[in-house]
Design a protein around this motif. Structure first.
Motif, PDB file in Angstrom:
ATOM      1  N   ARG A 204     133.952 -69.990  36.049  1.00  0.00           N
ATOM      2  CA  ARG A 204     133.479 -69.500  35.729  1.00  0.00           C
ATOM      3  C   ARG A 204     132.228 -68.583  35.968  1.00  0.00           C
ATOM      4  NH1 ARG A 204     128.673 -72.381  37.898  1.00  0.00           N
ATOM      5  NH2 ARG A 204     128.941 -74.308  39.104  1.00  0.00           N
ATOM      6  N   HIS A 217     132.107 -70.279  42.978  1.00  0.00           N
ATOM      7  CA  HIS A 217     132.921 -71.045  43.012  1.00  0.00           C
ATOM      8  C   HIS A 217     134.178 -70.645  42.019  1.00  0.00           C
ATOM      9  CE1 HIS A 217     130.816 -74.899  43.126  1.00  0.00           C
ATOM     10  NE2 HIS A 217     129.312 -74.579  42.670  1.00  0.00           N
ATOM     11  N   ASP A 224     129.632 -78.191  45.312  1.00  0.00           N
ATOM     12  CA  ASP A 224     128.706 -78.748  44.210  1.00  0.00           C
ATOM     13  C   ASP A 224     128.536 -80.453  45.237  1.00  0.00           C
ATOM     14  OD1 ASP A 224     128.012 -76.409  43.097  1.00  0.00           O
ATOM     15  OD2 ASP A 224     128.660 -77.101  41.294  1.00  0.00           O
ATOM     16  N   HIS A 277     122.015 -81.521  42.481  1.00  0.00           N
ATOM     17  CA  HIS A 277     123.412 -81.834  43.743  1.00  0.00           C
ATOM     18  C   HIS A 277     122.997 -80.608  44.097  1.00  0.00           C
ATOM     19  CE1 HIS A 277     124.329 -77.823  40.691  1.00  0.00           C
ATOM     20  NE2 HIS A 277     124.382 -77.560  41.163  1.00  0.00           N
ATOM     21  N   HIS A 279     123.741 -76.593  46.170  1.00  0.00           N
ATOM     22  CA  HIS A 279     124.992 -76.301  45.521  1.00  0.00           C
ATOM     23  C   HIS A 279     125.136 -75.206  47.156  1.00  0.00           C
ATOM     24  CE1 HIS A 279     127.244 -72.341  44.506  1.00  0.00           C
ATOM     25  NE2 HIS A 279     126.306 -71.756  44.692  1.00  0.00           N
TER      26      HIS A 279
HETATM   27 ZN   LIG Z   1     127.376 -74.439  42.306  1.00  0.00          ZN
END
Ligand SMILES: [Zn+2]
Length: 293
Positions: A204, A217, A224, A277, A279
């Motif tokens: 993504r 990612h 994450d 979260h 990252h």
């Molecule tokens: Zn992330």
């Protein structure tokens, strides 16, 4: 009509007589009293005048005789010129054939030689991590030539869902959790037993925006962290905790230490997309610049 006699005109032709309209006859050589029949002289047809040179049509050039064939061309093997034999037309040049490795679906396969991760994997094992090698990832622009599936980190810290990571990101994670373990025991008085991950490899763009630059990612180079699991106490989600709380102190400490292992650290307060979260990624930037927010 009285006739006339013109003996001095004997050389003239009857035509001259007619032209003069004299109605005379040419006397014979042997003129006599008796009228002898007069023989008429045949008149040659008129000859046209000679045409001046200036009015003559231009002379047509004679076709030049064919030049003899050049030696070696159009001649036989023994050098004798073969006259009257048409030359064979030269076929157009044919391009060379396309190499097999550049044709077909195989031409689109990943050809980049992956980096040698041997030393990294040895260090990862010595850090106490458990992992297995996965097949190369190639989903359009999302690639990871040597991904690992990591299921456990140092000190037996579990990754229940498993994490698909490059060895470099896995090593950074393993080193970071050893620091997080120290902070858990120091601040929370409970051992860290696991990480709750929201995602590692995902094909993504950044911040889930399909129009944005690809996220780390997409290269199995990011993690994450959604929460922490401990022995003897409840799990802790990543969020904003009240200041001076143990949770806020623990989260602030491990987030700060992550900047020593990862090139990118984002979390609550960075933006809305990272409110729940941490990252962590290993994106390479010019001059080794890091993003720690
Ligand atoms: Zn992330």
């Amino acid at each position: 009509m009285p006739g006339c006699r013109l003996p001095y005109l004997r050389p003239l032709t009857a035509l001259a007589c007619g032209a003069l309209a004299l109605g005379c006859t040419v006397p014979s050589r042997t003129s006599s009293a008796a009228e002898a029949p007069v023989a008429t002289v045949p008149v040659p047809p008129p000859v046209p005048p000679v045409r001046p040179d200036a009015l003559k049509p231009p002379a047509v050039a004679e076709p030049a005789p064919a030049a003899p064939a050049a030696p070696g061309k159009g001649s036989g093997a023994d050098g004798v010129v073969e006259q009257g034999k048409p030359e064979m037309p030269t076929p157009p040049p044919v391009p060379p054939g396309r190499p097999a490795e550049l044709s077909g679906p195989g031409a689109l396969a990943l050809k980049v030689v992956p980096p040698d991760d041997t030393a990294c994997r040895i260090r990862l094992k010595r850090l106490g991590a458990e992992f297995e090698e996965l097949s190369p990832i190639a989903e359009g622009q999302c690639t990871a030539p040597l991904p690992l599936k990591v299921t456990k980190l140092a000190d037996g810290i579990a990754l229940p869902q498993g994490a698909t990571l490059t060895c470099r990101a896995a090593e950074a994670l393993a080193r970071w959790v050893t620091e997080a373990q120290v902070e858990a025991e120091r601040v929370l008085k409970h051992p860290l037993t696991g990480l709750e991950l929201g995602g590692t490899y995902v094909c993504r763009g950044q911040n889930h925006d399909i129009d944005a630059k690809l996220s780390e990612h997409a290269f199995a180079n990011a993690i994450d962290v959604m929460g922490f699991a401990f022995g003897g106490r409840a799990s802790m989600p990543v969020k904003v905790f009240p200041e001076q709380s143990d949770e806020a102190q623990f989260l602030g400490s491990v987030r700060s230490k992550a900047c020593g292992f990862f090139r990118t650290v984002l979390g609550p307060g960075t933006n809305a997309a990272h409110a729940n979260h941490l990252h962590l990624d290993e994106r390479e930037r010019t001059a080794g610049h890091r993003l720690c927010e």
